[in-house]
Design a protein around this motif. Structure first.
Motif, PDB file in Angstrom:
ATOM      1  N   ALA A  28     -11.854 -33.008  -8.327  1.00 33.61           N
ATOM      2  CA  ALA A  28     -12.238 -32.289  -7.109  1.00 33.61           C
ATOM      3  C   ALA A  28     -12.962 -33.223  -6.138  1.00 33.61           C
ATOM      4  O   ALA A  28     -12.741 -33.161  -4.919  1.00 33.61           O
ATOM      5  N   ARG A  29     -13.821 -34.084  -6.669  1.00 34.49           N
ATOM      6  CA  ARG A  29     -14.507 -35.061  -5.810  1.00 34.49           C
ATOM      7  C   ARG A  29     -13.502 -35.985  -5.133  1.00 34.49           C
ATOM      8  O   ARG A  29     -13.649 -36.327  -3.955  1.00 34.49           O
ATOM      9  N   GLY A  59      -9.404 -36.074   1.425  1.00 32.82           N
ATOM     10  CA  GLY A  59      -9.288 -35.240   2.617  1.00 32.82           C
ATOM     11  C   GLY A  59     -10.168 -35.732   3.748  1.00 32.82           C
ATOM     12  O   GLY A  59      -9.742 -35.783   4.910  1.00 32.82           O
ATOM     13  N   GLU A  60     -11.399 -36.108   3.420  1.00 36.56           N
ATOM     14  CA  GLU A  60     -12.305 -36.624   4.458  1.00 36.56           C
ATOM     15  C   GLU A  60     -11.791 -37.941   5.024  1.00 36.56           C
ATOM     16  O   GLU A  60     -11.859 -38.183   6.235  1.00 36.56           O
ATOM     17  N   ALA A  61     -11.231 -38.800   4.162  1.00 38.06           N
ATOM     18  CA  ALA A  61     -10.693 -40.078   4.624  1.00 38.06           C
ATOM     19  C   ALA A  61      -9.495 -39.874   5.536  1.00 38.06           C
ATOM     20  O   ALA A  61      -9.339 -40.560   6.556  1.00 38.06           O
ATOM     21  N   ALA A  96     -11.236 -24.197  -2.086  1.00 37.11           N
ATOM     22  CA  ALA A  96     -12.201 -23.862  -3.134  1.00 37.11           C
ATOM     23  C   ALA A  96     -12.574 -25.097  -3.949  1.00 37.11           C
ATOM     24  O   ALA A  96     -13.742 -25.272  -4.335  1.00 37.11           O
ATOM     25  N   MET A  97     -11.601 -25.982  -4.201  1.00 37.96           N
ATOM     26  CA  MET A  97     -11.909 -27.211  -4.937  1.00 37.96           C
ATOM     27  C   MET A  97     -12.863 -28.098  -4.158  1.00 37.96           C
ATOM     28  O   MET A  97     -13.775 -28.719  -4.721  1.00 37.96           O
ATOM     29  N   ALA A  98     -12.655 -28.188  -2.835  1.00 35.62           N
ATOM     30  CA  ALA A  98     -13.548 -29.006  -2.017  1.00 35.62           C
ATOM     31  C   ALA A  98     -14.962 -28.429  -2.016  1.00 35.62           C
ATOM     32  O   ALA A  98     -15.954 -29.173  -2.091  1.00 35.62           O
TER      33      ALA A  98
END
Length: 313
Positions: free
Chosen positions: A72-73, A79-81, A9-11
């Motif tokens: 959150a950003r 996570g993407e990294a 949800a944060m993402a």
């Protein structure tokens, strides 16, 4: 017990902030607008604070939303990294491969191939563990193992590489003193040197071309958990033993040992490459597995070539 943060949800919240729109965030994430809206509502309920002030024309962060947005950003970026790093490792052969192998086979057949595989993949490292005991691949964190056996059904992924022939062998001096057995039942009259990790070490089983099966209970002065350890006693004429071709090939060629019980053989076994279940596997594991399977299939075909009845392979 405190529950884990709702990272999904944060993402999604961070993506809405980035795109300044629920609809645009949904399109970017390939989710429905309803799913995005529910995730943000779920997060607001969990935190007990409104994150957006929403009207039909405008979307604005609340004070609580603004405080959460930067974190959150960062969570989304981390996570993407992390995914990008793992995907890069998975697509490029790089990193450590943990490999287990039987001791004698590892020294004779596997170890000579390692310089070649390491030269072909300079960013790959290999941690080789050699033991005749069957280890727990999953529990001990191994990527793959080589096993010589008739494998039982299991959850492991097994690739059959090639047959491994086994023979009953003895030194010419032993045969001159004690006679040459011509049927497995004759082994009861002979000294038998045992290998502890045979499928049934207390019972030797044989089959002939007609499909007749015979089981005998060997006895003798020596048993070892490594087949190479039996060679000195074999060459000294202390008894007979069941040995794989790759261990006794040179001794047979030199006439130091001879094959007996022609026409009878132990149950067939093969060399397998086994891996834990699951996938996809990192590129470093796939390239090492493919290399070893290809090269060992060639070596296995040579090592498994039947020895001739006069003791010369």
């Amino acid at each position: 017990m405190t529950s884990l943060p709702d990272l999904e949800a944060m993402a999604i919240f961070a993506k809405v902030v980035e795109m300044r729109s629920f609809s645009a965030a949904a399109a970017e994430l390939k989710l429905s607008k309803a799913t995005v809206s529910k995730a943000v509502t779920r997060l607001e309920t969990r935190l007990g604070a409104r994150l957006f002030n929403r009207t039909s024309r405008r979307l604005a962060l609340t004070e609580s939303g603004a405080r959460l947005a930067d974190r959150a950003r960062q969570l989304l970026a981390d996570g993407e990294a992390a995914e990008d790093e793992i995907l890069a490792q998975s697509s490029q052969p790089r990193g450590l491969v943990r490999l287990a192998a039987p001791m004698s086979f590892g020294l004779i057949e596997l170890a000579p191939l390692l310089p070649e595989v390491l030269a072909a993949y300079p960013d790959v490292a290999i941690d080789l563990h050699m033991s005749d005991e069957a280890i727990d691949l999953v529990g001990m964190g191994f990527d793959m193992a080589l096993r010589i056996a008739s494998l039982p059904d299991s959850s492991l992924i097994a690739r059959r590489i090639g047959p491994v022939h086994r023979h009953v062998v003895a030194a010419p001096g032993y045969l001159a003193r004690h006679g040459r057995p011509t049927h497995p039942s004759h082994l009861a009259e002979h000294a038998c040197l045992g290998y502890a990790y045979l499928p049934t070490p207390e019972t030797w089983r044989f089959v002939n071309a007609a499909g007749e099966e015979v089981a005998v209970r060997p006895s003798g002065p020596l048993r070892a958990n490594n087949a190479d350890a039996l060679l000195p006693a074999l060459e000294a004429g202390l008894g007979l033993a069941v040995q794989p071709d790759f261990i006794v090939r040179d001794c047979l060629a030199a006439g130091r040992l001879e094959v007996v019980l022609e026409g009878w053989s132990p149950p067939p076994v093969a060399l397998h490459l086994v891996m834990p279940p699951g996938g996809p596997r990192p590129a470093r594991v796939e390239v090492v597995a493919s290399f070893l399977a290809r090269r060992l299939a060639q070596r296995c075909a040579i090592a498994a070539r039947p020895a001739s009845t006069d003791g010369v392979s």
